[in-house]
Design a protein around this motif. Structure first.
Motif, PDB file in Angstrom:
ATOM      1  N   GLY A 113       0.688  -1.420  -0.034  1.00 26.97           N
ATOM      2  CA  GLY A 113       0.072   0.116   0.028  1.00 26.97           C
ATOM      3  C   GLY A 113       0.947   1.129  -0.071  1.00 26.97           C
ATOM      4  N   ILE A 114       1.809   1.162   0.908  1.00 25.46           N
ATOM      5  CA  ILE A 114       2.704   2.566   0.904  1.00 25.46           C
ATOM      6  C   ILE A 114       3.316   2.619  -0.803  1.00 25.46           C
ATOM      7  CG2 ILE A 114       4.993   3.704   1.858  1.00 25.46           C
ATOM      8  CD1 ILE A 114       4.135   2.028   4.521  1.00 25.46           C
ATOM      9  N   PHE A 115       4.083   1.665  -1.021  1.00 22.83           N
ATOM     10  CA  PHE A 115       4.561   1.546  -2.379  1.00 22.83           C
ATOM     11  C   PHE A 115       3.521   2.009  -3.399  1.00 22.83           C
ATOM     12  CE2 PHE A 115       5.826  -0.356  -6.486  1.00 22.83           C
ATOM     13  CZ  PHE A 115       6.865   0.135  -6.790  1.00 22.83           C
ATOM     14  N   ILE A 116       2.303   1.637  -3.637  1.00 20.69           N
ATOM     15  CA  ILE A 116       1.339   2.029  -4.349  1.00 20.69           C
ATOM     16  C   ILE A 116       0.903   3.413  -4.176  1.00 20.69           C
ATOM     17  CG2 ILE A 116      -0.905   1.739  -5.404  1.00 20.69           C
ATOM     18  CD1 ILE A 116       1.149  -0.402  -6.401  1.00 20.69           C
ATOM     19  N   GLY A 117       0.885   3.712  -3.176  1.00 18.38           N
ATOM     20  CA  GLY A 117       0.410   5.316  -2.552  1.00 18.38           C
ATOM     21  C   GLY A 117       1.484   6.208  -3.127  1.00 18.38           C
ATOM     22  N   LEU A 118       2.674   5.969  -2.954  1.00 21.25           N
ATOM     23  CA  LEU A 118       3.705   6.934  -3.405  1.00 21.25           C
ATOM     24  C   LEU A 118       3.690   7.118  -4.727  1.00 21.25           C
ATOM     25  CD1 LEU A 118       6.407   5.944  -0.542  1.00 21.25           C
ATOM     26  CD2 LEU A 118       4.965   8.073  -0.354  1.00 21.25           C
ATOM     27  N   MET A 119       3.692   5.775  -5.447  1.00 18.44           N
ATOM     28  CA  MET A 119       3.793   5.729  -6.924  1.00 18.44           C
ATOM     29  C   MET A 119       2.747   6.576  -7.392  1.00 18.44           C
ATOM     30  SD  MET A 119       3.443   2.477  -9.259  1.00 18.44           S
ATOM     31  CE  MET A 119       4.804   1.727  -8.512  1.00 18.44           C
ATOM     32  N   GLN A 120       1.373   6.597  -6.894  1.00 21.27           N
ATOM     33  CA  GLN A 120       0.122   7.544  -7.402  1.00 21.27           C
ATOM     34  C   GLN A 120       0.655   8.675  -7.298  1.00 21.27           C
ATOM     35  OE1 GLN A 120      -2.790   4.580  -5.419  1.00 21.27           O
ATOM     36  NE2 GLN A 120      -4.011   6.152  -6.522  1.00 21.27           N
ATOM     37  N   ALA A 121       1.514   9.222  -6.216  1.00 23.86           N
ATOM     38  CA  ALA A 121       1.733  10.577  -6.076  1.00 23.86           C
ATOM     39  C   ALA A 121       2.743  11.104  -7.119  1.00 23.86           C
ATOM     40  CB  ALA A 121       2.164  10.903  -4.613  1.00 23.86           C
ATOM     41  N   ARG A 122       3.275  10.129  -7.799  1.00 26.41           N
ATOM     42  CA  ARG A 122       4.724  10.765  -9.029  1.00 26.41           C
ATOM     43  C   ARG A 122       4.152  10.372 -10.122  1.00 26.41           C
ATOM     44  NH1 ARG A 122      10.167   8.509  -7.486  1.00 26.41           N
ATOM     45  NH2 ARG A 122      10.692  10.035  -9.064  1.00 26.41           N
ATOM     46  N   LEU A 196      -4.180  -8.581  -1.211  1.00 31.94           N
ATOM     47  CA  LEU A 196      -4.730  -7.953  -2.283  1.00 31.94           C
ATOM     48  C   LEU A 196      -6.008  -7.133  -1.843  1.00 31.94           C
ATOM     49  CD1 LEU A 196      -4.770 -10.356  -5.129  1.00 31.94           C
ATOM     50  CD2 LEU A 196      -3.306  -8.390  -4.813  1.00 31.94           C
ATOM     51  N   ILE A 197      -6.721  -7.720  -0.817  1.00 33.33           N
ATOM     52  CA  ILE A 197      -7.856  -7.096  -0.435  1.00 33.33           C
ATOM     53  C   ILE A 197      -7.370  -5.927   0.584  1.00 33.33           C
ATOM     54  CG2 ILE A 197      -9.759  -7.510   1.364  1.00 33.33           C
ATOM     55  CD1 ILE A 197     -10.294  -8.747  -1.322  1.00 33.33           C
ATOM     56  N   GLY A 198      -6.236  -6.111   1.321  1.00 31.64           N
ATOM     57  CA  GLY A 198      -6.208  -5.128   2.156  1.00 31.64           C
ATOM     58  C   GLY A 198      -5.336  -3.883   1.911  1.00 31.64           C
ATOM     59  N   PHE A 199      -4.448  -4.051   0.680  1.00 32.85           N
ATOM     60  CA  PHE A 199      -3.539  -2.997   0.483  1.00 32.85           C
ATOM     61  C   PHE A 199      -4.195  -1.730   0.153  1.00 32.85           C
ATOM     62  CE2 PHE A 199      -4.157  -3.923  -3.891  1.00 32.85           C
ATOM     63  CZ  PHE A 199      -3.849  -2.699  -4.417  1.00 32.85           C
ATOM     64  N   GLY A 200      -5.394  -1.756  -0.416  1.00 31.74           N
ATOM     65  CA  GLY A 200      -6.086  -0.686  -1.064  1.00 31.74           C
ATOM     66  C   GLY A 200      -6.195   0.545   0.136  1.00 31.74           C
ATOM     67  N   SER A 201      -6.665   0.330   1.452  1.00 25.27           N
ATOM     68  CA  SER A 201      -6.785   1.659   2.207  1.00 25.27           C
ATOM     69  C   SER A 201      -5.737   2.142   2.644  1.00 25.27           C
ATOM     70  CB  SER A 201      -7.492   0.754   3.393  1.00 25.27           C
ATOM     71  OG  SER A 201      -6.723  -0.114   4.012  1.00 25.27           O
ATOM     72  N   ALA A 202      -4.479   1.257   2.893  1.00 18.10           N
ATOM     73  CA  ALA A 202      -3.200   1.893   2.797  1.00 18.10           C
ATOM     74  C   ALA A 202      -2.791   2.943   1.713  1.00 18.10           C
ATOM     75  CB  ALA A 202      -2.196   0.738   3.401  1.00 18.10           C
ATOM     76  N   ALA A 203      -3.067   2.363   0.474  1.00 15.63           N
ATOM     77  CA  ALA A 203      -2.428   3.083  -0.440  1.00 15.63           C
ATOM     78  C   ALA A 203      -3.426   4.302  -0.759  1.00 15.63           C
ATOM     79  CB  ALA A 203      -3.010   2.168  -1.951  1.00 15.63           C
ATOM     80  N   ARG A 204      -4.565   4.156  -0.357  1.00 21.06           N
ATOM     81  CA  ARG A 204      -5.725   5.507  -0.444  1.00 21.06           C
ATOM     82  C   ARG A 204      -4.892   6.487   0.712  1.00 21.06           C
ATOM     83  NH1 ARG A 204      -7.744   6.687  -4.718  1.00 21.06           N
ATOM     84  NH2 ARG A 204      -9.293   7.960  -3.551  1.00 21.06           N
ATOM     85  N   PHE A 205      -4.469   6.198   1.913  1.00 22.44           N
ATOM     86  CA  PHE A 205      -4.047   6.954   2.687  1.00 22.44           C
ATOM     87  C   PHE A 205      -2.805   7.431   2.503  1.00 22.44           C
ATOM     88  CE2 PHE A 205      -1.552   7.634   6.690  1.00 22.44           C
ATOM     89  CZ  PHE A 205      -2.540   8.518   7.432  1.00 22.44           C
ATOM     90  N   VAL A 206      -1.682   6.540   2.206  1.00 18.52           N
ATOM     91  CA  VAL A 206      -0.608   7.173   1.771  1.00 18.52           C
ATOM     92  C   VAL A 206      -0.533   8.192   0.593  1.00 18.52           C
ATOM     93  CG1 VAL A 206       1.943   6.429   0.713  1.00 18.52           C
ATOM     94  CG2 VAL A 206       0.752   5.295   2.497  1.00 18.52           C
TER      95      VAL A 206
END
Length: 232
Positions: A113-122, A196-206
């Motif tokens: 989630g942290i990796f995907i969230g930071l990727m979305q910011a870039r 796969l079910i759980g990373f979405g919330s962390a990604a949205r927050f990050v």
């Protein structure tokens, strides 16, 4: 501060009591007779009455509820109707594997989630939209359906991973290294499902936190000084 804390504690206790009461009522409304299940379909009426008396099912419902709650608080969770074994013993045997699975899935979910969230910011807007759609879809997807689909693909179509169990039937005959491999193969599908079910919330927050930080003055000052995007 203290009155607010007490109100929160009382509200939490009320919710817990409501959930426990609802669980008890639903168990009694469920179809089937536990006495018939334990004694067997060929049991006589006297035998069924004896089993009901042993289980306390012949008493008033409020009395059953108080007795059931008291036993639960003392750690006596009764006998499983499916296996006839004490429920506490079954939970004691199952919790190490469950704890391992939950711990690993939480760690993998947060890392991904942290990796995907930071990727979305870039990345650009299209890639951000695609990743957001993917994470939200997986987060909203029923876990049991995703688990069945993963079993169907990896266990029955590709025949890469086992479909059930914590270890193979021949695990005790394997060498230590092969036993670890066997355990990892059995752990892969449930771990993948929960991750796969759980990373979405962390990604949205990050993602949200990263976009908030990008508008901070020290970030703008670093960009104005010509510092590279990767270093910023």
């Amino acid at each position: 501060m203290l009155p607010r804390l007490l109100r929160r504690l009382l509200a939490g206790f009320a919710v817990l009591l409501g959930v426990v009461t609802l669980t008890f009522v639903l168990l009694h409304l469920a179809p089937g007779d536990p006495a018939v299940h334990l004694a067997g379909p060929d049991a006589t009426a006297a035998q069924l009455d004896a089993v009901r008396h042993q289980l306390g099912l012949d008493r008033a419902l409020p009395v059953q509820f108080v007795d059931w709650l008291g036993h639960a608080l003392r750690g006596d969770w009764g006998i499983s109707l499916a296996t006839g074994r004490p429920a506490s013993r079954m939970l004691g045997e199952a919790w190490p594997a469950t704890a391992l699975l939950v711990t690993l899935s939480l760690g993998c979910s947060y890392v991904l989630g942290i990796f995907i969230g930071l990727m979305q910011a870039r990345v650009g807007r299209r890639a951000d939209t695609l990743l957001s759609t993917l994470s939200v879809t997986l987060f909203a997807m029923p876990s049991y359906w995703l688990a069945v689909m993963l079993v169907w693909v990896f266990a029955y179509q590709l025949r890469m991973l086992p479909a059930f169990g914590a270890a193979g039937l021949d695990a005790e005959f394997l060498s230590p290294s092969l036993r670890v491999v066997d355990r990892v193969r059995h752990l892969a599908l449930p771990l993948l499902t929960l991750t796969l079910i759980g990373f979405g919330s962390a990604a949205r927050f990050v993602r949200g936190a990263a976009f908030d930080v990008r508008s901070e003055p020290f970030i703008l000052a670093a960009q104005a000084r010509g510092i590279s995007e990767r270093r910023v």
